[in-house]
Enzyme design. Structure first.
Site, PDB file in Angstrom:
ATOM      1  N   GLY A  10     -38.692   6.697 -26.478  1.00 52.02           N
ATOM      2  CA  GLY A  10     -39.957   6.026 -25.674  1.00 52.02           C
ATOM      3  C   GLY A  10     -40.224   6.546 -24.499  1.00 52.02           C
ATOM      4  O   GLY A  10     -39.478   7.412 -24.150  1.00 52.02           O
ATOM      5  N   GLN A  11     -41.149   5.954 -23.757  1.00 53.81           N
ATOM      6  CA  GLN A  11     -41.731   6.442 -22.578  1.00 53.81           C
ATOM      7  C   GLN A  11     -40.475   6.567 -21.558  1.00 53.81           C
ATOM      8  O   GLN A  11     -40.522   7.541 -20.789  1.00 53.81           O
ATOM      9  CB  GLN A  11     -42.840   5.409 -22.248  1.00 53.81           C
ATOM     10  CG  GLN A  11     -43.780   6.024 -21.054  1.00 53.81           C
ATOM     11  CD  GLN A  11     -44.742   5.022 -20.343  1.00 53.81           C
ATOM     12  OE1 GLN A  11     -44.676   3.733 -21.035  1.00 53.81           O
ATOM     13  NE2 GLN A  11     -45.426   5.238 -19.655  1.00 53.81           N
ATOM     14  N   ASP A  31     -32.578   6.041 -31.646  1.00 53.29           N
ATOM     15  CA  ASP A  31     -33.769   5.265 -31.671  1.00 53.29           C
ATOM     16  C   ASP A  31     -33.954   5.347 -33.253  1.00 53.29           C
ATOM     17  O   ASP A  31     -33.459   5.728 -33.910  1.00 53.29           O
ATOM     18  CB  ASP A  31     -35.029   6.209 -31.066  1.00 53.29           C
ATOM     19  CG  ASP A  31     -36.138   5.276 -30.808  1.00 53.29           C
ATOM     20  OD1 ASP A  31     -36.886   4.546 -31.553  1.00 53.29           O
ATOM     21  OD2 ASP A  31     -36.650   5.321 -29.653  1.00 53.29           O
ATOM     22  N   ASP A  51     -31.324   1.361 -35.722  1.00 52.36           N
ATOM     23  CA  ASP A  51     -32.172   0.131 -35.594  1.00 52.36           C
ATOM     24  C   ASP A  51     -31.493  -0.922 -35.160  1.00 52.36           C
ATOM     25  O   ASP A  51     -30.390  -1.232 -35.621  1.00 52.36           O
ATOM     26  CB  ASP A  51     -32.523   0.008 -37.258  1.00 52.36           C
ATOM     27  CG  ASP A  51     -33.635  -1.191 -37.355  1.00 52.36           C
ATOM     28  OD1 ASP A  51     -33.625  -1.942 -36.281  1.00 52.36           O
ATOM     29  OD2 ASP A  51     -34.278  -1.370 -38.264  1.00 52.36           O
ATOM     30  N   TYR A 140     -42.742 -11.291 -26.255  1.00 47.30           N
ATOM     31  CA  TYR A 140     -42.263 -10.163 -25.555  1.00 47.30           C
ATOM     32  C   TYR A 140     -41.663 -10.771 -24.428  1.00 47.30           C
ATOM     33  O   TYR A 140     -40.440 -10.466 -23.926  1.00 47.30           O
ATOM     34  CB  TYR A 140     -43.247  -8.843 -25.154  1.00 47.30           C
ATOM     35  CG  TYR A 140     -42.902  -7.735 -24.279  1.00 47.30           C
ATOM     36  CD1 TYR A 140     -41.948  -7.103 -24.606  1.00 47.30           C
ATOM     37  CD2 TYR A 140     -43.337  -7.799 -23.008  1.00 47.30           C
ATOM     38  CE1 TYR A 140     -41.445  -6.007 -23.734  1.00 47.30           C
ATOM     39  CE2 TYR A 140     -43.059  -6.758 -22.258  1.00 47.30           C
ATOM     40  CZ  TYR A 140     -41.873  -5.822 -22.362  1.00 47.30           C
ATOM     41  OH  TYR A 140     -41.484  -4.971 -21.485  1.00 47.30           O
ATOM     42  N   LYS A 144     -37.669 -11.265 -23.308  1.00 47.88           N
ATOM     43  CA  LYS A 144     -36.896 -10.562 -22.399  1.00 47.88           C
ATOM     44  C   LYS A 144     -36.218 -11.495 -21.662  1.00 47.88           C
ATOM     45  O   LYS A 144     -35.258 -11.449 -21.023  1.00 47.88           O
ATOM     46  CB  LYS A 144     -38.116  -9.791 -21.611  1.00 47.88           C
ATOM     47  CG  LYS A 144     -38.405  -8.716 -22.275  1.00 47.88           C
ATOM     48  CD  LYS A 144     -37.355  -7.644 -22.222  1.00 47.88           C
ATOM     49  CE  LYS A 144     -38.018  -6.171 -22.926  1.00 47.88           C
ATOM     50  NZ  LYS A 144     -36.927  -5.187 -22.741  1.00 47.88           N
TER      51      LYS A 144
HETATM   52  N1  NAD Z   1     -43.216   1.040 -19.986  1.00 48.76           N
HETATM   53  C1  NAD Z   1     -43.338  -0.118 -19.392  1.00 48.76           C
HETATM   54  O1  NAD Z   1     -44.310  -0.238 -18.660  1.00 48.76           O
HETATM   55  C2  NAD Z   1     -42.406  -1.057 -19.137  1.00 48.76           C
HETATM   56  C3  NAD Z   1     -42.473  -2.213 -18.215  1.00 48.76           C
HETATM   57  C4  NAD Z   1     -41.433  -3.186 -18.032  1.00 48.76           C
HETATM   58  C5  NAD Z   1     -40.198  -3.242 -18.863  1.00 48.76           C
HETATM   59  N2  NAD Z   1     -40.245  -2.058 -19.904  1.00 48.76           N
HETATM   60  C6  NAD Z   1     -39.113  -2.016 -20.815  1.00 48.76           C
HETATM   61  O2  NAD Z   1     -38.465  -0.502 -20.815  1.00 48.76           O
HETATM   62  C7  NAD Z   1     -38.078  -0.462 -21.996  1.00 48.76           C
HETATM   63  C8  NAD Z   1     -38.581   0.803 -22.489  1.00 48.76           C
HETATM   64  O3  NAD Z   1     -40.027   0.756 -22.563  1.00 48.76           O
HETATM   65  P1  NAD Z   1     -40.835   1.993 -22.968  1.00 48.76           P
HETATM   66  O4  NAD Z   1     -42.186   1.889 -22.124  1.00 48.76           O
HETATM   67  O5  NAD Z   1     -40.168   3.260 -23.226  1.00 48.76           O
HETATM   68  O6  NAD Z   1     -41.377   1.581 -24.640  1.00 48.76           O
HETATM   69  P2  NAD Z   1     -41.460   2.291 -25.838  1.00 48.76           P
HETATM   70  O7  NAD Z   1     -42.393   1.541 -26.743  1.00 48.76           O
HETATM   71  O8  NAD Z   1     -42.314   3.832 -25.329  1.00 48.76           O
HETATM   72  O9  NAD Z   1     -40.303   2.855 -26.308  1.00 48.76           O
HETATM   73  C9  NAD Z   1     -39.582   1.970 -26.980  1.00 48.76           C
HETATM   74  C10 NAD Z   1     -38.691   2.542 -28.058  1.00 48.76           C
HETATM   75  O10 NAD Z   1     -38.148   1.543 -28.702  1.00 48.76           O
HETATM   76  C11 NAD Z   1     -37.928   2.037 -30.142  1.00 48.76           C
HETATM   77  N3  NAD Z   1     -37.688   1.069 -31.037  1.00 48.76           N
HETATM   78  C12 NAD Z   1     -38.413   0.046 -31.638  1.00 48.76           C
HETATM   79  N4  NAD Z   1     -38.031  -0.622 -32.548  1.00 48.76           N
HETATM   80  C13 NAD Z   1     -36.650  -0.370 -32.491  1.00 48.76           C
HETATM   81  C14 NAD Z   1     -35.352  -0.794 -33.242  1.00 48.76           C
HETATM   82  N5  NAD Z   1     -35.559  -1.641 -34.200  1.00 48.76           N
HETATM   83  N6  NAD Z   1     -34.153  -0.007 -32.984  1.00 48.76           N
HETATM   84  C15 NAD Z   1     -34.144   0.885 -32.162  1.00 48.76           C
HETATM   85  N7  NAD Z   1     -35.144   1.339 -31.409  1.00 48.76           N
HETATM   86  C16 NAD Z   1     -36.470   0.625 -31.496  1.00 48.76           C
HETATM   87  C17 NAD Z   1     -39.309   2.690 -30.202  1.00 48.76           C
HETATM   88  O11 NAD Z   1     -39.240   3.475 -31.455  1.00 48.76           O
HETATM   89  C18 NAD Z   1     -39.547   3.324 -28.949  1.00 48.76           C
HETATM   90  O12 NAD Z   1     -39.093   4.801 -29.052  1.00 48.76           O
HETATM   91  C19 NAD Z   1     -38.343  -1.665 -23.045  1.00 48.76           C
HETATM   92  O13 NAD Z   1     -37.090  -2.409 -23.023  1.00 48.76           O
HETATM   93  C20 NAD Z   1     -39.489  -2.184 -22.241  1.00 48.76           C
HETATM   94  O14 NAD Z   1     -39.484  -3.653 -22.542  1.00 48.76           O
HETATM   95  C21 NAD Z   1     -41.297  -1.081 -20.036  1.00 48.76           C
END
Ligand code: NAD
Length: 323
Positions: A10-11, A31, A51, A140, A144
């Site tokens: 992810g991001q 992932d 997963d 969500y 959390k």
């Molecule tokens: N991006 C933001 O603005 C933000 C803000 C606060 C907190 N967060 C937290 O940071 C973390 C990463 O966020 P992100 O922005 O990279 O999100 P994202 O959606 O880009 O990445 C999340 C990843 O989790 C994977 N995923 C989904 N279901 C899954 C499963 N069953 N098993 C394994 N992997 C799985 C997805 O394929 C994805 O690659 C998350 O926990 C999110 O809650 C992000």
């Protein structure tokens, strides 16, 4: 140090892995999505299909790799989470439980958790510290809050070194994961790509935001802090809290002539209105020396050329703006 990252595609995960490798760590990505291409992820980084809702697979992989530290990032974010709350519960809640259990079973020393402003609900003062009533309105946010509490339980009950941050909305030049703060990134992306963007929020919407390099630095610095200096497990980290109009003005400074309008979507606006305006991160500053480096205009100056470069290579790389 050997490090396993869940949700690594992810991001946050891809930037985090690059930073961990630069710091000399042996980083393993995992992932449900396939291994990203060589242009995105260093081919030397091991990648594992995982997963997190599958307890046997989580246990098996943690037992095989035996990491010193796990970053548990796998999650379904706020906006996407409301489309399928049942799946969101499974991934975010059951997934976190599975990772905690694997840490306990295999003696993993440290687990780093990424919480969020979505842990907060409506009715709070504009700037919030950590310890206020948490009544989130999204699945969500609910999962959390539960993840934070479960991790603290494992810390006190089993001695797991559980630490985490409550992140603001994170902004970077990469495909966002379906969060409700995505309007901010798309002012930049569609600003460059189309010279115009209609944001799905009101112009006076104000939530805490952070540029990704600061977020990644928080994830690298918090685990390194001496445990004896930490008075808590979960810390707010803050950067800036502009109104949507102020982001639009900052974008217009960098992309002259850009037209940014506001067309609020009631569902997303309600989520945004339930979040605090700003995070009080005094505890993180005091306990582990946290300090953000980018303000809004510094982010804009760094981000616009990056977005331009990515879109020149592939106009669809950053996805389509949500409506
Ligand atoms: N991006 C933001 O603005 C933000 C803000 C606060 C907190 N967060 C937290 O940071 C973390 C990463 O966020 P992100 O922005 O990279 O999100 P994202 O959606 O880009 O990445 C999340 C990843 O989790 C994977 N995923 C989904 N279901 C899954 C499963 N069953 N098993 C394994 N992997 C799985 C997805 O394929 C994805 O690659 C998350 O926990 C999110 O809650 C992000």
């Amino acid at each position: 140090m050997r490090v396993l990252v869940t949700g690594a595609g992810g991001q946050v995960g891809l930037d985090l892995i690059a930073e961990l490798c630069a710091g000399g760590h042996e980083a393993h990505g995992s992932d449900v999505v396939a291994r990203p291409g060589a242009g995105v992820l260093d081919p030397a980084v091991p990648w594992h299909g995982l997963d997190v809702t599958d307890p046997e697979r989580v246990d098996g992989l943690v037992g095989e790799i035996r990491p010193d530290r796990i970053y548990h990032l796998a999650a379904i974010l706020s906006a996407r989470g409301e489309i399928n709350p049942q799946r969101t519960y499974l991934v975010n809640q059951q997934g976190t439980w599975n990772v905690l259990e694997a840490c306990r079973t295999h003696g993993v020393e440290q687990l780093i958790f990424t919480s969020t402003i979505a842990a907060y609900g409506p009715g709070l003062p504009p700037t919030v510290p950590e310890d206020v009533p948490l009544h989130p309105t999204t699945m969500y946010g609910v999962t959390k809050v539960a993840g934070e509490l479960l991790g603290e339980y494992y810390h006190h009950r089993y001695g797991l070194d559980f630490r985490g941050v409550r992140f603001p909305g994170l902004i970077s030049a990469s495909l966002p994961g379906g969060g409700t703060s995505d309007y901010a990134l798309f002012m930049y992306v569609d600003g460059v790509r189309h010279g115009a963007y209609q944001a799905f929020c009101r112009a006076d919407t104000r939530i805490p935001l952070m540029y990704m390099p600061d977020g990644i630095r928080a994830l690298v610095e918090l685990p390194e802090a001496p445990r004896s200096r930490l008075r808590r497990c979960i810390y707010n980290v803050a950067a800036f809290s502009p109104s949507a109009q102020q982001i639009a003005d900052s974008v217009a400074r960098a992309i002259p002539g850009v037209r940014i309008g506001f067309e609020p979507d009631p569902r997303r606006q309600a989520i945004l209105d339930s979040w605090p305006d700003a995070l009080d991160d005094a505890a993180a500053r005091a306990d582990w020396g946290w300090q953000c480096r980018f303000d809004l205009d510094a982010m804009t100056d760094d981000l616009v050329p990056r977005v331009r470069e990515l879109l020149e290579r592939d106009p669809d790389q950053l996805g389509n703006a949500p409506h």
